[in-house]
Design a protein around this motif. Structure first.
Motif, PDB file in Angstrom:
ATOM      1  N   TYR A   7      35.181  44.964  31.968  1.00 39.89           N
ATOM      2  CA  TYR A   7      35.457  44.011  30.887  1.00 39.89           C
ATOM      3  C   TYR A   7      35.173  44.666  29.546  1.00 39.89           C
ATOM      4  N   LEU A   9      35.209  43.248  25.597  1.00 40.82           N
ATOM      5  CA  LEU A   9      35.454  42.118  24.700  1.00 40.82           C
ATOM      6  C   LEU A   9      35.531  42.641  23.272  1.00 40.82           C
ATOM      7  N   ILE A  32      31.191  45.270  30.071  1.00 40.40           N
ATOM      8  CA  ILE A  32      30.506  44.947  31.323  1.00 40.40           C
ATOM      9  C   ILE A  32      30.943  45.983  32.346  1.00 40.40           C
ATOM     10  N   LEU A  52      31.396  32.672  29.476  1.00 39.98           N
ATOM     11  CA  LEU A  52      31.731  32.910  30.880  1.00 39.98           C
ATOM     12  C   LEU A  52      33.145  32.422  31.197  1.00 39.98           C
ATOM     13  N   LEU A  55      35.549  34.962  30.116  1.00 39.62           N
ATOM     14  CA  LEU A  55      35.588  36.049  31.098  1.00 39.62           C
ATOM     15  C   LEU A  55      36.393  35.632  32.336  1.00 39.62           C
ATOM     16  N   LEU A  66      40.302  40.037  25.073  1.00 40.49           N
ATOM     17  CA  LEU A  66      39.526  40.498  26.220  1.00 40.49           C
ATOM     18  C   LEU A  66      40.401  41.487  26.978  1.00 40.49           C
ATOM     19  N   PHE A  68      40.685  43.096  30.550  1.00 42.06           N
ATOM     20  CA  PHE A  68      40.169  43.048  31.908  1.00 42.06           C
ATOM     21  C   PHE A  68      40.979  44.052  32.720  1.00 42.06           C
ATOM     22  N   VAL A  87      39.213  37.293  39.930  1.00 44.96           N
ATOM     23  CA  VAL A  87      37.989  36.739  39.348  1.00 44.96           C
ATOM     24  C   VAL A  87      37.769  35.341  39.923  1.00 44.96           C
ATOM     25  N   TYR A  89      35.207  31.941  39.517  1.00 40.07           N
ATOM     26  CA  TYR A  89      34.235  31.308  38.636  1.00 40.07           C
ATOM     27  C   TYR A  89      33.536  30.208  39.423  1.00 40.07           C
ATOM     28  N   LEU A 163      31.763  35.125  38.743  1.00 40.32           N
ATOM     29  CA  LEU A 163      31.115  34.569  37.560  1.00 40.32           C
ATOM     30  C   LEU A 163      30.336  33.336  37.985  1.00 40.32           C
ATOM     31  N   VAL A 195      28.626  38.376  36.971  1.00 40.05           N
ATOM     32  CA  VAL A 195      28.116  37.942  35.671  1.00 40.05           C
ATOM     33  C   VAL A 195      27.506  36.568  35.882  1.00 40.05           C
TER      34      VAL A 195
END
Lengths: 247, 296, 216
Positions: A7, A9, A32, A52, A55, A66, A68, A87, A89, A163, A195
Motif C-alpha cells: 500500500y 498512500l 504498508i 481502514l 484501504l 491510494l 494498491f 482485500v 475488511y 483489514l 492492518v
C-alpha cells in the motif's frame, strides 16, 4: 509481486459533507509492507476506521490517492473486482446472514464461484474453534462467537490483505485470545498482510510490527513497533503510550 | 346547538301531540283514516325488482302515496329472488315483483297475503344488429331461441334467478333446448343485473332477453344491439309468453309481528287504484315516446 | 360446480400473484436499496396505489379492453385474462410496498460487508433481499389475500359468467342477491378457510425454519 510495499498512500484526505475538519488526513506518503501486521492506534473518533475503509476500497478518499499493488484508487477510479477481492475488511460490528455458520463462512467462496471446498470451510471454522456450531444458525450465537464466525468468513477467502476494525472490542478474554492467535497464525504461516485498528494499546504491543497513531484525523506517528513504543518522535505519542492523554 | 334545541323542541311537540291525541281519542270517537299531516311520516320498506326502480317508475308514482298516507317508502331494488327473500325474512313490508310461480309459492308458504295484479310490461329479445342467427322476423320467443341455439350464436343470460332469468328459463323449456353455461360454449350465465348483462351482450355480440323498460332506458349506450323479437312497441309484441305481469304482495304480519301491515295493505290498495293505474299507463310516454308498463 | 369455482379463484389469484411478484419484488427491493432524486415521489405514488380501490382498477382495465378501448383486439374482456390483469394491477403495489418495508428492515451495513467479502453489487443486493425472505413471503401472502378476496374489479372485467369467470367472491355476491344466504355464507367460509390455509402455511414455514435453527 517483488515490491515489498503493498500500500502507498499519497496525501490522503477524507472529508464528509457538513463537517469542516477532514475526518482523515495523512500528509505525504504512507507505506504498508507486504506480509506485516500493521496496527493503527488512537482514541475513538480519531479517524482510524475511515482510514481502514479507504484501504479496503470501500470509501474513496476525497483528495489524494491510494496505490494498491500499482493499482490506483481515488475519488474517480474504482478498482477492478479482482483487485477488490484480494482485500477483506472485517467490520467492527460484523453482520452475519441468518443462515448456518457454514453458509456464512462459505459466502466469500460462493460469490467467487469456488465450489466443493468443504475442507477449506471446515478448516476456517475449526481455526476459530467453532466446529461444534458448524450447522447452527447465526442468530443463536453469542457476540464473541459471531465475531469469530466473521473472522473465519474473512480468512476462508485467504486474502492477500486482511483489514480488521476493532476485532476484539467488547469481547471476553477467551475470545480475544482466540482471535489474536488466529491473526498471528495467518500472518506467520501464509504471509498475510494485516492492518488492524484498535484503541487498545496492549493489543498493539502484542501484535504489531508497524504502528501508527492517529489523533483528530491525523496520522501523527508511524514507525516500527520497537521505535514507536521506545523512542517516539512526537511528544503526543509518548503521552498516549504513558496513558496520560485524557479524552 | 341550534339543531339540537330544534330537535328537542320537535320531540317535545310530538310527545305533547300524541298525548293530546290519546286524550282526545278517549273523549271523542276515533279520528278518520287519514292521519294529521303534523305527525312524523311512518317508514315502510318496499322490496322490488330492479326494473321498477331503474326505469324511474317508482320515482314518478311514489311521492303521491307518501303524501297521501304520510309515509316514507324505502325502496330496496334487487332481483326477484332476493326481493322475496327480504319479505320472507321480515326485512320488507311489501314486495312488488314479477315471477308468478315464485310469487304463488311465496303466498302458499304463508309469507305473503293477498297477491294482486298490478301491471305488465313485456320482454324482448335483443341481439347484434347483424343478426348472425337470422332470427329477425320471428314473432315468438321460443322458436327464436331455438334458432340461436342451432346457430350456436352467443347468448347472454342473467343467470341470477331474477324474474327475467326465470322467464328466460321458461322460454328455453318451451324451445326444448337446455343450454348450460360451462359446457354449451355459446351460452353465458352472467350472474349480474340487466344492465351488466346488456353490456356483456353489446361487447360480446350476444343475444339476450331483456325487459323493454331497461332496454329503452339504456339502448343509447348499446350501439351494437337492436331489438330482434318483440317489436319496437309494446303493442307490437304478439307473443303472450313475453308478457311480464307484476304482482304486489304485502308480507304476512302473522310471520313477522313488526311488519307495518296496515301501511303495506294501504300500499297494495293504492297501487291498484284507478288513479295510480292512470299514472302507470302514462309513464314513459314523455321520455321514450311509448308507455313502458300496461296497468291490469 | 363449487370445486370449479374454487379452482378458478385459485388459478386467477395465483397467476395474478405471479405477475405481481415478478414486478413487485424486484421493484420493492430496488426502492429499498437505492437512493435517487425523485424517490420520494415514487414512494408517494406507490403508497397511493397500495390503497387503490379495486373498482377503479376494474374500471380502468374495462375501458382498456372494451370494444371501444385501445386493446379491444385482444378480446380479453369477460375472460380470466382480464381478471388476472386487474388483480395483478391491484396486488403489485402491495407486494412492492411490503417487500420494500421488509428489505429496508435489513441492516443497511450488511450490503457493504457482503461487498467487502467480494460479492458483486447485484449479488450483494440479492443476498440482502434473501435476508428479508420472510418479509418477502409475507408480501406474497398479503398480495394473494388481496387478490382472492377482491370482488369489485373481477366482477366488472370478468363478468361473473358461470363456468367461465365466476370466482368465489362474485359467486357470493350473486347468491346474496338471490337471497340464498346459506350458500353465500358457505362460500364465504370457503374463502375464509383458504385465507386461513395460506396464512397457516406461512406460519408453519416460519416455525419450521426457526425450528431447524433452534435444533442445532
Amino acid at each position: 509481486m517483488s515490491d515489498p510495499i503493498i500500500y502507498r498512500l499519497h496525501d490522503i484526505a477524507k472529508s464528509y459533507r457538513g463537517r469542516s475538519a477532514p475526518a482523515v488526513l495523512v500528509p505525504g506518503v504512507m507505506e504498508i509492507r507486504r506480509g506485516e501486521i500493521c496496527v493503527i492506534v488512537g482514541p475513538s473518533g480519531a479517524g482510524k476506521s475511515t482510514l481502514l475503509r479507504i484501504l479496503g476500497m470501500i470509501e474513496p478518499p476525497t483528495t489524494g490517492w491510494l496505490m494498491f499493488d500499482n493499482q490506483r484508487y481515488d475519488a474517480n477510479t474504482q478498482p477492478a473486482l479482482s483487485y477488490r477481492r484480494r482485500v477483506v475488511y472485517l467490520f467492527q460490528r460484523p453482520l452475519l446472514l441468518s443462515q448456518s455458520v457454514y453458509d456464512n463462512v462459505n459466502y466469500g467462496l460462493r460469490v467467487r464461484g469456488i465450489k466443493d471446498e468443504q475442507n477449506r470451510v471446515q478448516r476456517a471454522i475449526a481455526q476459530v474453534g467453532l466446529q461444534h456450531l458448524t450447522h447452527a444458525n447465526t442468530r443463536t450465537l453469542s457476540g464473541g462467537e459471531a465475531q469469530r464466525v466473521a473472522l473465519a468468513r474473512a480468512l476462508v477467502i485467504e486474502p492477500d490483505i486482511l483489514l480488521l476494525d476493532e476485532p476484539t472490542a467488547n469481547l471476553d478474554p477467551a475470545n480475544v485470545e482466540v482471535i489474536e492467535r488466529v491473526i498471528r497464525e495467518r500472518n506467520q504461516q501464509q504471509g498475510m498482510t494485516i492492518v488492524l485498528v484498535t484503541h487498545n494499546l496492549f493489543q498493539a504491543r502484542r501484535l504489531a510490527q508497524q504502528v501508527g497513531l492517529m489523533l483528530d484525523g491525523k496520522l501523527i506517528e508511524y514507525a516500527r513497533a520497537s521505535a514507536f513504543f521506545e523512542s517516539p518522535v512526537d511528544p503526543r505519542t509518548s503521552a498516549f503510550i504513558r496513558g496520560d492523554m485524557i479524552f | 346547538m341550534n339543531t339540537q334545541i330544534f330537535s328537542l323542541k320537535s320531540i317535545l311537540a310530538t310527545t305533547l301531540f300524541s298525548a293530546a291525541l290519546a286524550l282526545s281519542s278517549c273523549a271523542a270517537p276515533a279520528p278518520t283514516a287519514a292521519p294529521t299531516p303534523a305527525a312524523p311520516p311512518a317508514n315502510m320498506t318496499l322490496a322490488t325488482t330492479t326494473s321498477t326502480n331503474d326505469t324511474g317508475l317508482l320515482a314518478a308514482i311514489l311521492p303521491d302515496f307518501e303524501r297521501q298516507y304520510n309515509a316514507k317508502v324505502k325502496v330496496i331494488a334487487v332481483g326477484t329472488g332476493q326481493a322475496l327473500k327480504l319479505g320472507e325474512d321480515g326485512n320488507a313490508d311489501v314486495v312488488l315483483v314479477h315471477a308468478r310461480a315464485q310469487e304463488d309459492d311465496f303466498v302458499a308458504k304463508g309469507f305473503g297475503i293477498n297477491r294482486r295484479d298490478v301491471m305488465v310490461n313485456d320482454f324482448i329479445i335483443v341481439g347484434p344488429t347483424a343478426d348472425p342467427a337470422k332470427v329477425k322476423g320471428e314473432a315468438l320467443a321460443a322458436p327464436a331461441l331455438r334458432k340461436i341455439a342451432e346457430a350456436k350464436a352467443n347468448f347472454a343470460s342473467r343467470g341470477d334467478n331474477s324474474g327475467t332469468n326465470t322467464k328466460e328459463k321458461d322460454l328455453w323449456k318451451i324451445s326444448a333446448v337446455t343450454p348450460i353455461s360451462s359446457t354449451t360454449g355459446w351460452y353465458y350465465a352472467v350472474g349480474q343485473g340487466m344492465g351488466e348483462t346488456l353490456t356483456f351482450a353489446n361487447e360480446k355480440a350476444a343475444y339476450t332477453l331483456t325487459d323493454r323498460g331497461t332496454w329503452l332506458a339504456q339502448k343509447n349506450r348499446l350501439p351494437n344491439l337492436s331489438i330482434i323479437v318483440g317489436g319496437e312497441k309494446v303493442v307490437q309484441n304478439t307473443d303472450p309468453a313475453l308478457q311480464n305481469p307484476y304482482g304486489v304482495i304485502p308480507v304476512n304480519p302473522a310471520k313477522h309481528p313488526n311488519i307495518k301491515a296496515n301501511l303495506a295493505e294501504q300500499f297494495a290498495v293504492w297501487i291498484t287504484s284507478p288513479a295510480t293505474k292512470q299514472k302507470i299507463a302514462l309513464f314513459g310516454v314523455e321520455e321514450f315516446g311509448q308507455a313502458l308498463f300496461r296497468p291490469l | 360446480m363449487l370445486w370449479s369455482v374454487i379452482l378458478l379463484s385459485l388459478q386467477v389469484s395465483g397467476l395474478a400473484l405471479f405477475f405481481a411478484a415478478f414486478i413487485g419484488v424486484p421493484f420493492g427491493a430496488w426502492l429499498a436499496l437505492t437512493r435517487f432524486r425523485g424517490r420520494s415521489i415514487i414512494l408517494a405514488v406507490l403508497y397511493t396505489f397500495m390503497g387503490l380501490p379495486p373498482v377503479v382498477v376494474g374500471l380502468m382495465v374495462y375501458l382498456l379492453l372494451s370494444q371501444t378501448g385501445p386493446f379491444a383486439q385482444l378480446q380479453w374482456l369477460f375472460t380470466t385474462n382480464a381478471m388476472v390483469m386487474a388483480q395483478a394491477v391491484i396486488s403489485t403495489p402491495i407486494v412492492a410496498g411490503t417487500v420494500m418495508a421488509a428489505v429496508s428492515g435489513v441492516e443497511p451495513d450488511l450490503r457493504r460487508q457482503l461487498l467487502s467479502l467480494g460479492a458483486t453489487p447485484l449479488r450483494a443486493m440479492w443476498d440482502v433481499v434473501f435476508e428479508a425472505r420472510f418479509g418477502v413471503l409475507l408480501a406474497l401472502v398479503a398480495g394473494f389475500g388481496r387478490n382472492i378476496s377482491e370482488v369489485g374489479a373481477v366482477m366488472l372485467v370478468g363478468g361473473n359468467i358461470e363456468g367461465f369467470t365466476r370466482v368465489l367472491t362474485t359467486a357470493i355476491v350473486l347468491e346474496t342477491r338471490q337471497g340464498k344466504f346459506d350458500l353465500a355464507v358457505s362460500l364465504g367460509l370457503v374463502l375464509l378457510g383458504l385465507s386461513f390455509l395460506v396464512n397457516g402455511l406461512l406460519l408453519i414455514l416460519q416455525t419450521r425454519t426457526n425450528g431447524i435453527w433452534r435444533a442445532v
